[in-house]
Design a protein around this motif. Sequence first.
Motif, PDB file in Angstrom:
ATOM      1  N   ARG A 125     -30.815 -11.234 -39.052  1.00  0.00           N
ATOM      2  CA  ARG A 125     -29.988 -11.101 -40.998  1.00  0.00           C
ATOM      3  C   ARG A 125     -30.439 -11.487 -41.559  1.00  0.00           C
ATOM      4  O   ARG A 125     -31.099 -12.525 -42.369  1.00  0.00           O
ATOM      5  CB  ARG A 125     -28.596 -13.197 -40.585  1.00  0.00           C
ATOM      6  CG  ARG A 125     -28.228 -13.523 -41.657  1.00  0.00           C
ATOM      7  CD  ARG A 125     -27.353 -14.388 -41.412  1.00  0.00           C
ATOM      8  NE  ARG A 125     -27.666 -15.756 -40.874  1.00  0.00           N
ATOM      9  CZ  ARG A 125     -27.270 -16.492 -40.638  1.00  0.00           C
ATOM     10  NH1 ARG A 125     -25.911 -16.690 -40.618  1.00  0.00           N
ATOM     11  NH2 ARG A 125     -28.247 -18.077 -40.512  1.00  0.00           N
ATOM     12  N   ARG A 167     -30.471 -11.601 -45.931  1.00  0.00           N
ATOM     13  CA  ARG A 167     -29.851 -11.693 -46.348  1.00  0.00           C
ATOM     14  C   ARG A 167     -30.581 -11.020 -48.190  1.00  0.00           C
ATOM     15  O   ARG A 167     -31.441 -11.199 -48.506  1.00  0.00           O
ATOM     16  CB  ARG A 167     -29.925 -13.408 -47.154  1.00  0.00           C
ATOM     17  CG  ARG A 167     -30.464 -14.508 -46.016  1.00  0.00           C
ATOM     18  CD  ARG A 167     -28.593 -14.822 -45.864  1.00  0.00           C
ATOM     19  NE  ARG A 167     -28.814 -16.282 -44.590  1.00  0.00           N
ATOM     20  CZ  ARG A 167     -27.859 -17.029 -45.050  1.00  0.00           C
ATOM     21  NH1 ARG A 167     -25.722 -16.719 -45.572  1.00  0.00           N
ATOM     22  NH2 ARG A 167     -27.041 -17.589 -44.092  1.00  0.00           N
ATOM     23  N   ASP A 176     -25.582 -13.033 -52.685  1.00  0.00           N
ATOM     24  CA  ASP A 176     -25.526 -13.757 -51.226  1.00  0.00           C
ATOM     25  C   ASP A 176     -24.757 -13.143 -49.600  1.00  0.00           C
ATOM     26  O   ASP A 176     -23.265 -13.545 -49.378  1.00  0.00           O
ATOM     27  CB  ASP A 176     -24.395 -14.967 -51.568  1.00  0.00           C
ATOM     28  CG  ASP A 176     -24.647 -15.873 -50.718  1.00  0.00           C
ATOM     29  OD1 ASP A 176     -24.847 -16.191 -49.461  1.00  0.00           O
ATOM     30  OD2 ASP A 176     -23.076 -16.866 -50.593  1.00  0.00           O
ATOM     31  N   SER A 208     -25.383 -10.571 -46.824  1.00  0.00           N
ATOM     32  CA  SER A 208     -25.783 -11.257 -45.434  1.00  0.00           C
ATOM     33  C   SER A 208     -25.050  -9.498 -44.718  1.00  0.00           C
ATOM     34  O   SER A 208     -24.043  -9.289 -44.503  1.00  0.00           O
ATOM     35  CB  SER A 208     -26.261 -12.441 -44.453  1.00  0.00           C
ATOM     36  OG  SER A 208     -25.640 -13.519 -45.380  1.00  0.00           O
ATOM     37  N   PRO A 258     -33.652  -7.131 -48.564  1.00  0.00           N
ATOM     38  CA  PRO A 258     -33.285  -8.605 -48.722  1.00  0.00           C
ATOM     39  C   PRO A 258     -34.300  -9.095 -49.096  1.00  0.00           C
ATOM     40  O   PRO A 258     -35.884  -8.992 -49.147  1.00  0.00           O
ATOM     41  CB  PRO A 258     -33.220  -8.560 -47.115  1.00  0.00           C
ATOM     42  CG  PRO A 258     -34.392  -7.215 -46.106  1.00  0.00           C
ATOM     43  CD  PRO A 258     -34.578  -6.330 -47.063  1.00  0.00           C
TER      44      PRO A 258
END
Length: 270
Positions: free
Chosen positions: A194, A196, A200, A202, A235
């Motif tokens: 996942r 990030r 905010d 994902s 990310p």
Amino acid sequence: MTLGRALRGLGAPGIFLAPPEPVRSITGVRRDITALLGVAPRGPAWLPVDTLEPDTDVAAWLATTRRRRSIAVPVTSWDEYRHHFGGFEGPGRLPYAVSSFFAAGGERAYVIRIVHAHGDRFADARGRASGRFEELTTTGGAPVELFARTEGGWGNGLRATLRFTARPVSFEVSGPRRLVVDLREWIPGGSLLRLRLTGDISELRYVHTSMEEPDPTGPGRCRVLTLDTPVAIFPDRVEVVTASLEVVDGDRVFARRELIDGIGLRADHP
């Protein structure tokens, strides 16, 4: 001289000497080992012969795989029998025979559970309890189902819970599809990440390959993760997502719980 030898010596046709019968001694036969078969509320009944490979269509596999019936399971006590096959709650006289055998001093019983044959392999699989996870599907949209190990009403007492955990890892970006992590991180191919992103947001990516390579930032070696699809924005945080499956058996005597951790969500995950 016996009559046979005399006649043989005279050349009588069709006469042969019969060898003397050996004296047979009476030997002991073990009576503390037996085989018993009958109806039981639970326990092994079918044994797959073919191996289930990753990415296999389970429904098609059940309909075509070769399986053996009548599996002999050795048990050495009444409690062991109850653990595998249940107690007196089901129909049939098998549990009474097994309990009487051990009460009389028996040492080992090979127990065979008899189940109904519906006519074809796919129909036989319907005798097992099954259930679906709510709001969980495969990539193709098919529901994720669980089946009891063996058939019978005992499977209706099973309760399964699937949980997901996310573990953060330190990383360096090496390209749109490459992440560099510590060599000690166990992130095999097929792992779900996942990512990030800023704001905010994902995104999910699978690890296509996980290779040990020389560290581009200095001496030593590192682990390079190649993603299945590139990422447009680097990310801010990376987490490894794994699942854990907990199954609770609602048996009144032998309450059992099985927990499997570290489950991957793609077939090539070990």
